[in-house]
Design a protein around this motif. Sequence first.
Motif, PDB file in Angstrom:
ATOM      1  N   TYR A  15     -37.718   0.660 -32.693  1.00 42.91           N
ATOM      2  CA  TYR A  15     -36.420  -0.069 -33.613  1.00 42.91           C
ATOM      3  C   TYR A  15     -36.800  -1.832 -33.236  1.00 42.91           C
ATOM      4  O   TYR A  15     -35.660  -2.829 -33.639  1.00 42.91           O
ATOM      5  CB  TYR A  15     -35.050   0.288 -32.153  1.00 42.91           C
ATOM      6  CG  TYR A  15     -35.174   1.512 -33.078  1.00 42.91           C
ATOM      7  CD1 TYR A  15     -34.535   1.944 -33.673  1.00 42.91           C
ATOM      8  CD2 TYR A  15     -35.470   2.406 -31.249  1.00 42.91           C
ATOM      9  CE1 TYR A  15     -34.265   3.395 -33.910  1.00 42.91           C
ATOM     10  CE2 TYR A  15     -35.245   4.088 -31.975  1.00 42.91           C
ATOM     11  CZ  TYR A  15     -34.321   4.612 -32.993  1.00 42.91           C
ATOM     12  OH  TYR A  15     -34.476   5.749 -33.239  1.00 42.91           O
ATOM     13  N   SER A  16     -37.663  -2.266 -32.529  1.00 48.21           N
ATOM     14  CA  SER A  16     -37.936  -3.737 -31.979  1.00 48.21           C
ATOM     15  C   SER A  16     -38.149  -4.890 -33.930  1.00 48.21           C
ATOM     16  O   SER A  16     -36.860  -6.040 -33.634  1.00 48.21           O
ATOM     17  CB  SER A  16     -39.024  -4.114 -31.974  1.00 48.21           C
ATOM     18  OG  SER A  16     -38.649  -3.788 -30.480  1.00 48.21           O
ATOM     19  N   ASN A  17     -38.545  -4.117 -34.907  1.00 50.19           N
ATOM     20  CA  ASN A  17     -38.443  -4.726 -35.594  1.00 50.19           C
ATOM     21  C   ASN A  17     -37.321  -4.487 -36.522  1.00 50.19           C
ATOM     22  O   ASN A  17     -36.284  -4.747 -37.489  1.00 50.19           O
ATOM     23  CB  ASN A  17     -39.554  -3.863 -36.650  1.00 50.19           C
ATOM     24  CG  ASN A  17     -40.812  -4.334 -36.331  1.00 50.19           C
ATOM     25  OD1 ASN A  17     -40.717  -5.522 -35.450  1.00 50.19           O
ATOM     26  ND2 ASN A  17     -41.407  -3.570 -36.406  1.00 50.19           N
ATOM     27  N   LEU A  18     -36.796  -3.284 -36.497  1.00 51.77           N
ATOM     28  CA  LEU A  18     -35.237  -3.281 -36.953  1.00 51.77           C
ATOM     29  C   LEU A  18     -34.357  -4.119 -36.915  1.00 51.77           C
ATOM     30  O   LEU A  18     -33.269  -4.332 -37.028  1.00 51.77           O
ATOM     31  CB  LEU A  18     -35.024  -1.667 -37.187  1.00 51.77           C
ATOM     32  CG  LEU A  18     -35.595  -0.384 -37.859  1.00 51.77           C
ATOM     33  CD1 LEU A  18     -35.327   0.671 -37.411  1.00 51.77           C
ATOM     34  CD2 LEU A  18     -36.110  -0.692 -39.247  1.00 51.77           C
ATOM     35  N   ALA A  19     -34.223  -4.170 -35.829  1.00 54.33           N
ATOM     36  CA  ALA A  19     -32.789  -4.866 -34.884  1.00 54.33           C
ATOM     37  C   ALA A  19     -32.984  -6.441 -35.633  1.00 54.33           C
ATOM     38  O   ALA A  19     -32.682  -6.753 -35.086  1.00 54.33           O
ATOM     39  CB  ALA A  19     -33.316  -4.733 -33.503  1.00 54.33           C
ATOM     40  N   LYS A  20     -34.778  -6.924 -35.246  1.00 54.17           N
ATOM     41  CA  LYS A  20     -34.376  -7.947 -36.304  1.00 54.17           C
ATOM     42  C   LYS A  20     -34.582  -8.484 -37.197  1.00 54.17           C
ATOM     43  O   LYS A  20     -33.640  -9.412 -38.226  1.00 54.17           O
ATOM     44  CB  LYS A  20     -35.919  -8.336 -35.438  1.00 54.17           C
ATOM     45  CG  LYS A  20     -36.999  -9.965 -36.114  1.00 54.17           C
ATOM     46  CD  LYS A  20     -37.652 -10.100 -36.055  1.00 54.17           C
ATOM     47  CE  LYS A  20     -38.815  -9.240 -33.987  1.00 54.17           C
ATOM     48  NZ  LYS A  20     -38.651 -10.403 -33.048  1.00 54.17           N
ATOM     49  N   ASP A  21     -34.370  -7.389 -37.615  1.00 56.16           N
ATOM     50  CA  ASP A  21     -33.724  -7.521 -39.347  1.00 56.16           C
ATOM     51  C   ASP A  21     -32.462  -7.971 -39.753  1.00 56.16           C
ATOM     52  O   ASP A  21     -31.854  -8.479 -40.520  1.00 56.16           O
ATOM     53  CB  ASP A  21     -34.394  -6.399 -39.892  1.00 56.16           C
ATOM     54  CG  ASP A  21     -35.269  -5.851 -40.480  1.00 56.16           C
ATOM     55  OD1 ASP A  21     -36.195  -6.815 -40.340  1.00 56.16           O
ATOM     56  OD2 ASP A  21     -35.433  -4.417 -40.628  1.00 56.16           O
ATOM     57  N   ILE A  22     -31.894  -8.088 -38.526  1.00 50.98           N
ATOM     58  CA  ILE A  22     -30.378  -8.066 -38.396  1.00 50.98           C
ATOM     59  C   ILE A  22     -30.036  -9.574 -37.678  1.00 50.98           C
ATOM     60  O   ILE A  22     -29.281  -9.941 -36.777  1.00 50.98           O
ATOM     61  CB  ILE A  22     -29.280  -7.324 -38.058  1.00 50.98           C
ATOM     62  CG1 ILE A  22     -29.268  -6.210 -36.873  1.00 50.98           C
ATOM     63  CG2 ILE A  22     -29.424  -5.743 -39.282  1.00 50.98           C
ATOM     64  CD1 ILE A  22     -28.188  -5.331 -36.196  1.00 50.98           C
ATOM     65  N   GLY A  23     -30.929 -10.112 -37.327  1.00 51.70           N
ATOM     66  CA  GLY A  23     -30.959 -11.234 -36.114  1.00 51.70           C
ATOM     67  C   GLY A  23     -30.982 -10.571 -34.551  1.00 51.70           C
ATOM     68  O   GLY A  23     -30.565 -11.772 -33.822  1.00 51.70           O
ATOM     69  N   ILE A  24     -31.638  -9.696 -33.962  1.00 52.00           N
ATOM     70  CA  ILE A  24     -31.392  -9.086 -33.443  1.00 52.00           C
ATOM     71  C   ILE A  24     -33.260  -9.414 -32.392  1.00 52.00           C
ATOM     72  O   ILE A  24     -33.646  -8.181 -32.734  1.00 52.00           O
ATOM     73  CB  ILE A  24     -30.704  -8.123 -32.707  1.00 52.00           C
ATOM     74  CG1 ILE A  24     -28.986  -8.172 -33.364  1.00 52.00           C
ATOM     75  CG2 ILE A  24     -30.554  -7.756 -31.306  1.00 52.00           C
ATOM     76  CD1 ILE A  24     -28.202  -9.063 -32.121  1.00 52.00           C
ATOM     77  N   ASP A  25     -33.542  -9.863 -31.450  1.00 55.22           N
ATOM     78  CA  ASP A  25     -34.294  -9.603 -30.407  1.00 55.22           C
ATOM     79  C   ASP A  25     -34.598  -8.593 -29.453  1.00 55.22           C
ATOM     80  O   ASP A  25     -33.056  -8.676 -29.057  1.00 55.22           O
ATOM     81  CB  ASP A  25     -35.593 -10.588 -29.926  1.00 55.22           C
ATOM     82  CG  ASP A  25     -35.519 -11.680 -30.640  1.00 55.22           C
ATOM     83  OD1 ASP A  25     -36.008 -11.501 -31.689  1.00 55.22           O
ATOM     84  OD2 ASP A  25     -35.291 -13.230 -30.477  1.00 55.22           O
ATOM     85  N   PHE A  26     -34.932  -7.644 -29.493  1.00 53.96           N
ATOM     86  CA  PHE A  26     -34.796  -6.081 -28.767  1.00 53.96           C
ATOM     87  C   PHE A  26     -36.148  -6.310 -27.829  1.00 53.96           C
ATOM     88  O   PHE A  26     -37.150  -5.406 -28.518  1.00 53.96           O
ATOM     89  CB  PHE A  26     -33.313  -5.061 -29.189  1.00 53.96           C
ATOM     90  CG  PHE A  26     -34.358  -3.951 -28.474  1.00 53.96           C
ATOM     91  CD1 PHE A  26     -32.745  -3.391 -27.730  1.00 53.96           C
ATOM     92  CD2 PHE A  26     -35.241  -2.686 -28.975  1.00 53.96           C
ATOM     93  CE1 PHE A  26     -33.027  -1.826 -27.212  1.00 53.96           C
ATOM     94  CE2 PHE A  26     -35.222  -1.578 -28.551  1.00 53.96           C
ATOM     95  CZ  PHE A  26     -34.158  -1.046 -27.270  1.00 53.96           C
ATOM     96  N   ASN A  27     -36.403  -5.958 -26.166  1.00 55.39           N
ATOM     97  CA  ASN A  27     -36.966  -4.840 -26.068  1.00 55.39           C
ATOM     98  C   ASN A  27     -36.586  -4.151 -24.211  1.00 55.39           C
ATOM     99  O   ASN A  27     -35.258  -4.163 -24.451  1.00 55.39           O
ATOM    100  CB  ASN A  27     -37.591  -6.444 -25.225  1.00 55.39           C
ATOM    101  CG  ASN A  27     -39.121  -5.502 -24.891  1.00 55.39           C
ATOM    102  OD1 ASN A  27     -40.378  -5.024 -25.598  1.00 55.39           O
ATOM    103  ND2 ASN A  27     -39.610  -5.575 -23.605  1.00 55.39           N
ATOM    104  N   VAL A  28     -37.205  -2.915 -24.705  1.00 53.01           N
ATOM    105  CA  VAL A  28     -36.599  -1.796 -23.493  1.00 53.01           C
ATOM    106  C   VAL A  28     -38.200  -2.021 -22.714  1.00 53.01           C
ATOM    107  O   VAL A  28     -39.656  -1.842 -22.994  1.00 53.01           O
ATOM    108  CB  VAL A  28     -36.663  -1.075 -24.236  1.00 53.01           C
ATOM    109  CG1 VAL A  28     -37.943  -0.119 -24.796  1.00 53.01           C
ATOM    110  CG2 VAL A  28     -36.322   0.269 -22.662  1.00 53.01           C
ATOM    111  N   ALA A  29     -38.328  -1.911 -21.479  1.00 50.15           N
ATOM    112  CA  ALA A  29     -39.230  -1.798 -20.569  1.00 50.15           C
ATOM    113  C   ALA A  29     -38.841  -0.813 -19.835  1.00 50.15           C
ATOM    114  O   ALA A  29     -37.554  -0.493 -18.358  1.00 50.15           O
ATOM    115  CB  ALA A  29     -39.584  -2.540 -20.406  1.00 50.15           C
TER     116      ALA A  29
END
Length: 417
Positions: free
Chosen positions: A99-113
């Motif tokens: 979902y990282s790229n999808l989140a980026k489309d609305i201006g959100i950086d997202f990472n999970v580990a």
Amino acid sequence: MSNAIQSCNVLMGDNNMYNKIKYALAGAALMVSSVAVAAPATFEPPKGSIIARAKAFLDKPATWDKIPKNVTLCMFAPGGIQGKTFQYVRNNISELTKYSNLAKDIGIDFNVAMISPTSMRIDIASHKLKRKASTEVKFNIYNDERVASEDFKVGQCDGIAMSNLRARQYNSFVGSLDAIGAILSYKQLNEVIGILAKPEMNKYMVSQNFEIVGIIPMGAAYIMVNDRKINTISKAAGKKVAVFDFDKSQAKMVQNIGAQPVSVDFSNVGGKFNNGQVEIMAAPALAFEPLELYRGMTDAQGNARGAIIKFPLLQVTGVLMMHQNRFPDGLGSLIREFVSTQLAPAYQFVLETENEIPVKYWMDVPEADKPGYVAMMRTARIQMTKEGHYDKQMMRLLKNVRCKLEPSNYECALNDE
């Protein structure tokens, strides 16, 4: 006889069943991760859509002010961290990175580990607000749903995945979904879950500080008997029927048909049925294989001595729940709507599980007898509602759904429910 055994419902025995109830437990991770992934859009979303609401949610400074630094989620999984349930949850967590790229489309950086076998870290950042947040999520695994529930109640857990039967103590409105005969088909259940996910239903999802953030279908509960001769309500008189002591409505209804209620819990109901301590129980198809219920239905020659009566008593559901004040305002509504759109695999799984049970164990109810049983369950449901076991508003909502989908039903002309 109306024992809403959710022995399948949430989560009993670390066996094949645990792999198959994945939909409920995996959803718990959404409580913290959906902040960043609920709005995948590269365009200005339509007003009123879940995407538009998610984007507006993420654009609020107040949302970022309440993103928790630490979250504890309770899960009932007797197999522990090596069991199939938790392993499935971990697999789903690993897929969140897509979902990282999808989140980026609305201006959100997202990472999970994953940072340990039972914990993960979520990092998010807003380009618009120039805000960052990190949340460490810890999973507490339980062998006993009762203990998980108590820990959630006293605040040791921020969220939980549990049976709706047990969750009724937190929210009687949602907990009444599992009322006897109130939802007769998966089509009706899907309609109801969709209604409850709408923003206008938000106020009914919260009781005190407990918020229901997802409802998961677990399959219809069927009567299971260890003797095929017990094929009518009258023949159940005097028989021993499994009931959960934390759901007082079960014992009441069993007594009303002249049968003997026998107290059980999730850990021993299968054993008591298989060794004859109880002669009748009710459960979804999910419980058949992991609880080895065929042992209680099969004679020494391998013939089907008992049976599963193919007539749904009720729809078994599980819920995802959280302490509302520990998360950003509005998160629960977004999760509910998101979860309600992701249930097709769960329904498919339920149907596949029912079809996997050998034909010899199923016993049909004659078509001519079904209206009588529906009327009998309706009478019992109305009485239990009057006694306070079921929520009146939920009973009205469920009747409206039944009549919307089957307007010619005789009950639609009545106003006693």
